[in-house]
Design a protein around this motif. Structure first.
Motif, PDB file in Angstrom:
ATOM      1  N   ASP A 230       0.834   5.561  -0.790  1.00 50.01           N
ATOM      2  CA  ASP A 230       0.217   6.906  -1.358  1.00 50.01           C
ATOM      3  C   ASP A 230       1.077   7.982  -0.525  1.00 50.01           C
ATOM      4  O   ASP A 230       1.991   7.607   0.023  1.00 50.01           O
TER       5      ASP A 230
ATOM      6  N   ARG B 130       7.319   3.080  -4.517  1.00 49.20           N
ATOM      7  CA  ARG B 130       6.546   3.765  -5.543  1.00 49.20           C
ATOM      8  C   ARG B 130       5.320   2.923  -5.816  1.00 49.20           C
ATOM      9  O   ARG B 130       5.168   1.810  -5.506  1.00 49.20           O
ATOM     10  N   LYS B 131       4.166   3.321  -6.260  1.00 46.21           N
ATOM     11  CA  LYS B 131       3.084   2.647  -6.704  1.00 46.21           C
ATOM     12  C   LYS B 131       2.898   2.723  -8.123  1.00 46.21           C
ATOM     13  O   LYS B 131       2.777   3.722  -8.809  1.00 46.21           O
TER      14      LYS B 131
ATOM     15  N   GLU C 105       0.846  -1.257  -0.006  1.00 41.49           N
ATOM     16  CA  GLU C 105      -0.082   0.059   0.100  1.00 41.49           C
ATOM     17  C   GLU C 105       0.722   1.190  -0.109  1.00 41.49           C
ATOM     18  O   GLU C 105       1.730   1.376   0.844  1.00 41.49           O
TER      19      GLU C 105
ATOM     20  N   THR D 112      -4.506  -0.174 -15.181  1.00 40.98           N
ATOM     21  CA  THR D 112      -6.092  -0.200 -15.122  1.00 40.98           C
ATOM     22  C   THR D 112      -6.660  -0.064 -16.464  1.00 40.98           C
ATOM     23  O   THR D 112      -6.056   0.025 -17.682  1.00 40.98           O
TER      24      THR D 112
ATOM     25  N   ALA E 169       0.322   0.853 -11.352  1.00 44.86           N
ATOM     26  CA  ALA E 169      -0.918  -0.206 -11.585  1.00 44.86           C
ATOM     27  C   ALA E 169      -1.301   0.165 -13.192  1.00 44.86           C
ATOM     28  O   ALA E 169      -1.055   1.262 -13.512  1.00 44.86           O
TER      29      ALA E 169
ATOM     30  N   PHE F 248      -0.264   3.987 -14.631  1.00 49.55           N
ATOM     31  CA  PHE F 248      -0.521   5.100 -13.404  1.00 49.55           C
ATOM     32  C   PHE F 248       0.906   4.819 -12.593  1.00 49.55           C
ATOM     33  O   PHE F 248       1.210   3.717 -12.236  1.00 49.55           O
TER      34      PHE F 248
ATOM     35  N   ASP G  76       0.966  -5.885  -7.802  1.00 54.83           N
ATOM     36  CA  ASP G  76       1.241  -4.847  -8.851  1.00 54.83           C
ATOM     37  C   ASP G  76       2.493  -5.571  -9.505  1.00 54.83           C
ATOM     38  O   ASP G  76       3.409  -4.751  -9.996  1.00 54.83           O
TER      39      ASP G  76
ATOM     40  N   ASN H 249       2.380   6.346  -9.168  1.00 54.80           N
ATOM     41  CA  ASN H 249       2.146   6.956  -7.802  1.00 54.80           C
ATOM     42  C   ASN H 249       0.772   8.047  -8.291  1.00 54.80           C
ATOM     43  O   ASN H 249       0.791   9.113  -7.922  1.00 54.80           O
ATOM     44  N   ASN H 250      -0.440   7.355  -8.765  1.00 55.05           N
ATOM     45  CA  ASN H 250      -1.581   7.737  -9.033  1.00 55.05           C
ATOM     46  C   ASN H 250      -1.806   8.698  -9.994  1.00 55.05           C
ATOM     47  O   ASN H 250      -2.740   9.216 -10.357  1.00 55.05           O
ATOM     48  N   GLU H 251      -0.723   8.869 -10.935  1.00 58.40           N
ATOM     49  CA  GLU H 251      -0.688   9.921 -12.076  1.00 58.40           C
ATOM     50  C   GLU H 251      -0.631   9.211 -13.261  1.00 58.40           C
ATOM     51  O   GLU H 251       0.318   8.193 -13.785  1.00 58.40           O
ATOM     52  N   LYS H 252      -1.542   9.406 -14.353  1.00 55.75           N
ATOM     53  CA  LYS H 252      -1.552   8.621 -15.393  1.00 55.75           C
ATOM     54  C   LYS H 252      -0.163   8.955 -16.287  1.00 55.75           C
ATOM     55  O   LYS H 252       0.090   9.983 -16.467  1.00 55.75           O
TER      56      LYS H 252
END
Length: 776
Positions: A195, A292-293, A193, A297, A295, A302, A436, A304-307
């Motif tokens: 963010d 880092r994150k 997890e 989808t 994904a 994405f 991930d 870090n939640n930025e496309k």
């Protein structure tokens, strides 16, 4: 007096404990110097070499590459048998037999993955000898399996990556590959997890007890960010480890306000893992990682939640002449050039590449597709066994790298069976059981998370733009090359060997001339723009970054946007222009506004001048007279952030072209080119790309001799023979000498062994002023 004695004894005891703790930590010593090497079948003609080392220095264009057996040996000393001793080989091409004191102890198959030899049972206190028998013969059971005469790259022989002697206590943290534990071994850190406020994950530490007594252990982990802030984590309770047994300690990691790793600001953490027994540190393992994150989808990729639309390239790891035997610093310099070209992603085609290159990608913010060995070959039996093991080894070696976002567990352009694809994906998911983890395959197969065809595998003109299988995504793994060269030739590359449409191909050497180099750049630009239209396309990687040698063809594969000597072609600047001018990168990198005139501006130049820029507007001047100020043409079919701009001059007039870039009406950058005069002199330079020459280990750098006029303008059609000489014992020149200039630049490779003293290089050519360069 008794109190004084007691205090002294106590102090001695404390010092002793600290010394014990200090010497208990592992040592990792470079083991690359002063090997003996021979290719003599009788193993009598030995020469002293340093690692990285190639078994054969080849010509610039490799034809009938050397293959065969060679031998390495080295004497070394072991101070005590109370310690564990390991030899860690990062890469040897590609079958290795290891002998300790003439006794066979280990065999390894695979030229691209590391292996560890526990030499403890075989060494004695005092002097010992390690010997290696190495071969790089064609071998159908060792991936990629294909013989060189049919392969699109080469198997350069030798001990071409680093070697280390690692010493630990009998109670120690294992090597991830040597431990051979599914989803285990060594040190593994993964954040489930992530963010901006918190990162939650688990650290697994595998410990082995090779002592003759049962032990209790505790584990401490310290994460240190780039500002020196530390966070400490410990195992919940002491863990029992029986003698000759192993155990895995798991620690919860909870990081408040993590510094996230990204492409523009790749924040890294230092992870120190300490192993304690009876309160004394007995081992310590240190590595770097990032938080880092990622994904994939239904809406795309994405970070870090930025496309992010993934814009990248492909890379082969070879250098001219020395093949794969390049330094960690040279690996870093390649990564810098990739980032400076405007890319944020690299596919490591078509095999596992060096740890140093991955470290550089971590540091510079380059996303990575990690690849197993494969190219147009599928075997059975032992080939499959070795390929499956390579997947495990790759996952275990690279799982802590934040740069690695996609795992290509696919044999590139090979006719894989359904059973193979299913098993390959199963193995990776066993090793990396996280949400991930994304697998990729060149076949459109449901076992893979991502479909990664080459553009030419589709049909013109749409290629893969209309690909749609629900939410399944596509990344175009190769583009810009074949669909122009051979009209969608597919895999039959030799069929079009006599194709005469030279000006249409994207395969252009740097001396091919302005018109053809511009065509290459236009090909890449057109394909890039087309890929952006793909409904389910999350990114692409052009073919490719650097020119390279191919086993099956007696010429260089010249699709690179830089040549084999890492000198940019025009296409390099097209890609550079696609980076946002507002993005600011590390000082070692180029970023911000740019403008580049893609013209030599000589009598052979087109009066239609192409300019690449990421600015709002560009003004072009000829001899300080404004030609025009204009913006890039945009339209419904143009999706590029910054299309090329063409200025239509009526005719060629000698002089200076100057382009000025404007953002919001303000001039922010400029670039000039001048009509070259008569060749007058040589200018020498060398390239370090942000990483100075290693003064303790072997290194390789390119030395460039430019042929210029009296004003320093390169003569872009000059082909003069340039002779290089060197004065200094710390280095040698590698390559053709004299070397003809290519498009005005003659290049040679400088290999240093231990640069403690300056070396002086001189370049001479008939009728030109001599150039002298001192390297300190």
């Amino acid at each position: 007096m008794k109190k004084i004695v007691a205090i002294i004894v106590c102090c001695i005891s404390i010092i002793s404990c600290h010394k014990q703790a200090g010497i208990s930590s592992r040592s990792r010593v470079d083991f690359g110097r002063n090997w003996q090497f021979t290719k003599d079948s009788t193993a009598t003609n030995w020469q002293t070499v340093n690692v990285p080392h190639t078994a054969q220095v080849e010509k610039l264009i490799v034809v009938n590459q050397w293959q065969g057996d060679c031998w390495y040996k080295k004497d070394f000393s072991i101070a005590t048998k109370d310690k564990k001793s390991f030899l860690y080989f990062e890469g040897v091409m590609h079958e290795t037999e290891v002998f300790i004191n003439n006794k066979p102890v280990f065999k390894h198959k695979g030229g691209y993955t590391p292996f560890t030899v526990d030499v403890t049972p075989y060494v004695t206190t005092g002097n010992n000898t390690v010997s290696l028998k190495v071969n790089n013969h064609d071998n159908a059971v060792i991936p990629p399996g294909k013989p060189i005469k049919e392969l699109d790259f080469n198997y350069y022989g030798g001990m071409y990556r680093n070697v280390y002697l690692i010493t630990t206590n009998p109670l120690y943290i294992t090597d991830a590959i040597a431990a051979n534990k599914t989803a285990g071994g060594g040190v593994a850190l993964h954040f489930d997890e992530v963010d901006a406020s918190k990162a939650i994950g688990k650290l697994k530490v595998h410990v082995k007890n090779d002592s003759d007594a049962n032990r209790q252990i505790t584990v401490k982990a310290v994460l240190t960010d780039s500002d020196g802030n530390k966070q400490e984590f410990r195992s919940a309770a002491a863990i029992d480890v029986a003698k000759n047994a192993d155990v895995t300690a798991t620690i919860d990691i909870d990081v408040e306000s993590p510094k996230l790793w990204g492409i523009a600001n790749p924040q890294l953490y230092t992870l120190d893992v300490s192993l304690f027994s009876n309160g004394v540190e007995v081992d310590r393992y240190t590595t770097k990682t990032g938080i880092r994150k990622i994904a994939i989808t239904a809406d795309g990729f994405f970070l870090n939640n930025e496309k992010l639309f993934i814009n990248g390239t492909n890379r082969h790891q070879e250098y001219p002449y020395v093949g794969y035997a390049i330094s960690d610093e040279a690996q870093y310099r390649d990564a810098v050039k990739i980032k400076n070209a405007g890319f944020d992603f690299v596919r490591l085609s078509h095999y596992p590449q060096s740890e140093a290159f991955l470290n550089a990608c971590d540091e510079l913010g380059i996303l990575v597709m990690d690849c197993i060995s494969g190219w147009q070959f599928f075997g059975e039996g032992e080939f499959l066994t070795n390929s499956y093991q390579e997947i495990r080894d790759l996952a275990r070696r690279d799982r802590n790298h934040p740069s690695v976002i996609i795992w290509e567990v696919s044999l590139n352009e090979s006719n894989m069976s359904e059973a193979y694809m299913k098993e390959a994906n199963k193995i990776l998911r066993e090793e990396l059981p996280y949400n991930d983890i994304y697998t990729a395959g060149w076949m459109d197969n449901a076992n893979y998370d991502l479909f990664i065809p080459a553009r030419q595998h589709g049909k013109a003109p749409e290629y893969w733009n209309n690909y749609s299988k629900g939410d399944r995504k596509i990344l175009v793994a190769e583009y810009g090359d074949w669909e122009y060269y051979a009209q969608n030739a597919g895999f039959n590359q030799t069929q079009f060997g006599n194709l005469k449409e030279e000006e249409r191909t994207s395969r252009q050497l740097r001396n091919s001339g302005e018109k053809r180099l511009l065509q290459q750049a236009y090909n890449f630009e057109e394909a890039y723009n087309s890929n952006l239209m793909g409904k389910n396309t999350i990114g692409h990687a052009n073919w490719l970054m650097f020119d390279y040698n191919r086993g099956y063809s007696p010429d260089l594969e010249s699709s690179g946007i830089s040549d084999i000597f890492r000198i940019p072609k025009f296409a390099n600047y097209f890609y550079q222009s696609q980076r946002d001018p507002q993005q600011q990168l590390a000082p070692v990198l180029n970023s911000g506004p740019m403008v580049q005139i893609a013209s030599y501006w000589d009598a052979a130049s087109s009066p239609n001048v192409t300019v690449f820029s990421n600015c709002d507007e560009v003004a072009l001047y000829l001899n300080d007279v404004l030609v025009e100020k204009k913006q890039a043409a945009k339209g419904k079919a143009v999706l590029l952030a910054h299309p090329s701009i063409v200025f239509n001059l009526k005719e060629f007039k000698p002089g200076t072209l100057r382009a000025e870039g404007f953002i919001k009406g303000q001039k922010v950058t400029e670039h000039s080119v001048a009509t070259p005069g008569k060749a007058a002199k040589l200018e020498l330079s060398y390239d370090v790309s942000g990483k100075q020459i290693n003064t303790n280990k072997p290194d390789v750098v390119f030395v460039y001799a430019k042929i210029t006029d009296a004003n320093g303008t390169v003569i872009n059609n000059a082909a003069n023979q340039v002779t290089f000489t060197i004065n200094g014992k710390a280095a040698q020149l590698v390559g053709k000498n004299p070397m003809p200039a290519e498009a005005g630049i003659a290049t040679i490779v400088l290999r240093t062994e231990e640069l403690k003293q300056p070396v002086t290089i001189t370049a001479t050519a008939a009728g030109l002023t001599t150039a002298v360069l001192q390297i300190k």
